[in-house]
Design a protein around this motif. Structure first.
Motif, PDB file in Angstrom:
ATOM      1  N   PHE A 310      20.895  54.395 -14.520  1.00 58.80           N
ATOM      2  CA  PHE A 310      22.086  54.375 -14.815  1.00 58.80           C
ATOM      3  C   PHE A 310      22.414  55.403 -14.932  1.00 58.80           C
ATOM      4  O   PHE A 310      22.078  55.566 -16.230  1.00 58.80           O
ATOM      5  CB  PHE A 310      22.664  52.652 -15.134  1.00 58.80           C
ATOM      6  N   GLU A 311      23.062  56.515 -14.319  1.00 55.95           N
ATOM      7  CA  GLU A 311      23.320  57.887 -14.734  1.00 55.95           C
ATOM      8  C   GLU A 311      24.392  58.068 -15.761  1.00 55.95           C
ATOM      9  O   GLU A 311      25.739  57.627 -15.626  1.00 55.95           O
ATOM     10  CB  GLU A 311      23.956  57.851 -13.061  1.00 55.95           C
ATOM     11  N   CYS A 312      24.320  59.091 -16.263  1.00 56.26           N
ATOM     12  CA  CYS A 312      24.761  59.840 -17.570  1.00 56.26           C
ATOM     13  C   CYS A 312      24.710  60.869 -17.252  1.00 56.26           C
ATOM     14  O   CYS A 312      23.430  61.690 -17.157  1.00 56.26           O
ATOM     15  CB  CYS A 312      23.991  59.044 -18.800  1.00 56.26           C
ATOM     16  N   ASN A 313      25.891  62.081 -16.663  1.00 54.56           N
ATOM     17  CA  ASN A 313      25.196  63.331 -15.805  1.00 54.56           C
ATOM     18  C   ASN A 313      25.887  63.979 -17.568  1.00 54.56           C
ATOM     19  O   ASN A 313      26.619  64.212 -17.758  1.00 54.56           O
ATOM     20  CB  ASN A 313      26.993  63.484 -15.269  1.00 54.56           C
ATOM     21  N   PRO A 314      24.721  64.560 -17.699  1.00 55.43           N
ATOM     22  CA  PRO A 314      24.697  65.835 -18.939  1.00 55.43           C
ATOM     23  C   PRO A 314      25.518  67.756 -18.307  1.00 55.43           C
ATOM     24  O   PRO A 314      25.402  67.826 -19.721  1.00 55.43           O
ATOM     25  CB  PRO A 314      23.803  65.556 -19.013  1.00 55.43           C
ATOM     26  N   LEU A 315      25.603  67.670 -17.348  1.00 49.90           N
ATOM     27  CA  LEU A 315      26.201  68.900 -17.216  1.00 49.90           C
ATOM     28  C   LEU A 315      27.384  69.583 -17.314  1.00 49.90           C
ATOM     29  O   LEU A 315      28.253  70.023 -16.463  1.00 49.90           O
ATOM     30  CB  LEU A 315      26.099  69.130 -15.953  1.00 49.90           C
ATOM     31  N   HIS A 316      27.469  69.269 -18.663  1.00 50.05           N
ATOM     32  CA  HIS A 316      29.523  69.429 -19.280  1.00 50.05           C
ATOM     33  C   HIS A 316      30.303  70.708 -19.388  1.00 50.05           C
ATOM     34  O   HIS A 316      31.297  71.311 -20.054  1.00 50.05           O
ATOM     35  CB  HIS A 316      29.898  68.451 -20.446  1.00 50.05           C
ATOM     36  N   GLY A 317      29.300  71.338 -20.072  1.00 45.39           N
ATOM     37  CA  GLY A 317      29.659  73.230 -19.315  1.00 45.39           C
ATOM     38  C   GLY A 317      30.500  73.469 -19.118  1.00 45.39           C
ATOM     39  O   GLY A 317      31.305  74.243 -19.408  1.00 45.39           O
ATOM     40  N   PRO A 318      30.316  73.125 -17.245  1.00 45.14           N
ATOM     41  CA  PRO A 318      31.606  73.888 -16.902  1.00 45.14           C
ATOM     42  C   PRO A 318      32.503  73.558 -16.969  1.00 45.14           C
ATOM     43  O   PRO A 318      32.972  73.712 -16.589  1.00 45.14           O
ATOM     44  CB  PRO A 318      30.535  73.487 -15.417  1.00 45.14           C
ATOM     45  N   ARG A 319      32.004  71.988 -17.322  1.00 46.95           N
ATOM     46  CA  ARG A 319      33.749  71.149 -17.587  1.00 46.95           C
ATOM     47  C   ARG A 319      34.640  71.792 -18.775  1.00 46.95           C
ATOM     48  O   ARG A 319      35.424  71.660 -18.334  1.00 46.95           O
ATOM     49  CB  ARG A 319      33.722  69.553 -17.682  1.00 46.95           C
ATOM     50  N   VAL A 320      33.598  71.990 -19.590  1.00 45.83           N
ATOM     51  CA  VAL A 320      34.338  72.660 -20.634  1.00 45.83           C
ATOM     52  C   VAL A 320      34.940  74.039 -20.644  1.00 45.83           C
ATOM     53  O   VAL A 320      35.491  74.404 -20.971  1.00 45.83           O
ATOM     54  CB  VAL A 320      33.139  72.658 -22.268  1.00 45.83           C
ATOM     55  N   ALA A 321      34.055  74.633 -19.712  1.00 42.13           N
ATOM     56  CA  ALA A 321      34.246  75.874 -19.703  1.00 42.13           C
ATOM     57  C   ALA A 321      35.824  76.326 -18.871  1.00 42.13           C
ATOM     58  O   ALA A 321      36.715  77.003 -19.267  1.00 42.13           O
ATOM     59  CB  ALA A 321      33.719  76.915 -18.807  1.00 42.13           C
ATOM     60  N   GLU A 322      36.057  74.945 -18.341  1.00 46.18           N
ATOM     61  CA  GLU A 322      37.411  75.360 -17.662  1.00 46.18           C
ATOM     62  C   GLU A 322      38.243  74.703 -18.271  1.00 46.18           C
ATOM     63  O   GLU A 322      39.898  74.406 -17.940  1.00 46.18           O
ATOM     64  CB  GLU A 322      36.888  73.787 -15.836  1.00 46.18           C
TER      65      GLU A 322
END
Ligand code: AHR
Length: 359
Positions: A310-322
């Protein structure tokens, strides 16, 4: 905090770019809420590569970001660290100060204090556990440094202590897992059978553990024939997952389902099951499910060991940058931002999905 001026073009580009996050619903103190099951990890990676520079790398006027990371306990965490390191580059206008807390809250508190001393522009925290943060967040507030939470949540009485949180909907992940198990058992003709389960939990007190356990507990209430025999923490690591599963197998000889609160714990559990002379996966004795959906979990499903992830998406870098770019531009940000997530099982074309997978 240094003031940066962004061009109208950049602001317009930002407005168009954020497609991966659901808007907040104001529930700041919990580990879950509503979000739609759509996965877009490949797109997230492109966002990081295409990100507009935030500071001015040529003049050396960079935005300094201190990231208090949990540790390096799992494949998910490695992908999350990589997402921050590839986003917060000098080329993109940032100076990143990265701290690995080795899964210890006291190390994260030290790191935050060090970021305050260094007068960083923003502090980003992926908190190990939810409680115990008020004092250090007050210190950051007094120093005028905005704090952004990523991945796991903090349980604080005053939500003005942080600007925004972005992460997965852990309760929903747990409920999706429970619904999947129910449907799978039904398809196997085992819908009314007595089903014995065990859970290898994550780090106790971490949002990912609290939310996933709560989501599964909600589903357990709907199935009187399901019995949770035991729950113990595997600390989100493969080694501890194996150790816990070994002890479960010694205590119980009739386990039907193992719920692992991350993929790495499942890899350890699978090793323990095989070492005990039992089998798992779609053709085996024991159903094994887990959370995260990292590449190695796809390989495990393809090998016939793991049933579903069950997915948990770790690609938060661009989201925090935004979020940072919006704050720099004086814009408001949604306080709570859930990331859309999906799930994967052995009924799917896993080879094709794996080819496109970013983590
Ligand atoms: O908080 C996210 C969780 O932390 C991931 O499920 C796990 O792999 C990581 O350690």
């Amino acid at each position: 905090m240094k003031k940066k001026v962004l061009s109208a073009l950049l602001i317009a580009a930002m407005a168009l770019s954020m497609t991966a996050c659901g808007s907040g619903n104001g529930d700041s103190g919990s580990s879950g809420g509503d979000s739609a099951p759509v996965s877009d990890d490949a797109e997230d990676t492109e966002d990081a590569e295409d990100a507009e520079p935030a500071g001015d790398a040529d003049s050396g006027d960079l935005i300094t970001v201190g990231y208090a990371q949990v540790g390096a306990e799992s494949d998910w965490r490695t992908a999350n660290t990589e997402s921050f390191k590839s986003t917060f580059t000098e080329e993109n206008g940032y100076k990143l100060i990265f701290d690995d807390a080795q899964q210890k809250q006291e190390n994260q508190i030290k790191a935050i204090r060090s970021f305050i001393q260094q007068e960083v522009d923003y502090i980003v925290v992926a908190p190990v556990v939810e409680t115990g943060w008020e004092t250090v967040l007050e210190e950051a507030k007094e120093a005028g440094i905005p704090v952004i939470l990523s991945d796991r949540m903090m349980d604080v009485s005053d939500d003005s202590l942080f600007e925004a949180w972005v992460g997965g909907n852990f309760v929903q992940e747990g409920e999706t897992c429970g619904d999947w198990i129910a449907e799978y058992l039904e398809d196997q003709g085992r819908g009314d059978e007595e089903i014995n389960m065990v859970t290898i939990q994550g780090t106790i007190g971490a949002s990912a553990q609290v939310g996933r356990t709560e989501g599964m507990a909600n589903k357990l209430k709907e199935h009187s024939n399901w019995k949770m025999l035991d729950m113990q923490s595997g600390e989100f690591t493969q080694a501890k997952g194996q150790e816990v599963m070994e002890s479960f197998l010694k205590s119980y000889d009739d386990i039907d389902v193992v719920i692992c609160e991350n993929d790495n714990e499942a890899f350890g559990a699978i090793d323990a099951i095989k070492a005990a002379g039992k089998s798992c996966g779609p053709d085996g004795d024991i159903i094994v499910v887990s959370f995260d959906s990292v590449k190695a979990a796809f390989e495990s499903m393809i090998a016939g060991d793991l049933n579903a992830t069950f997915e948990c998406n770790p690609l938060h870098g661009p989201r925090v940058a935004e979020i940072i770019q919006k704050l720099e531009a004086g814009e408001s940000v949604d306080k709570i931002q859930y990331v859309d997530e999906s799930y994967f099982d052995t009924s799917m074309d896993l080879e094709s999905i794996l080819e496109e997978r970013a983590y």
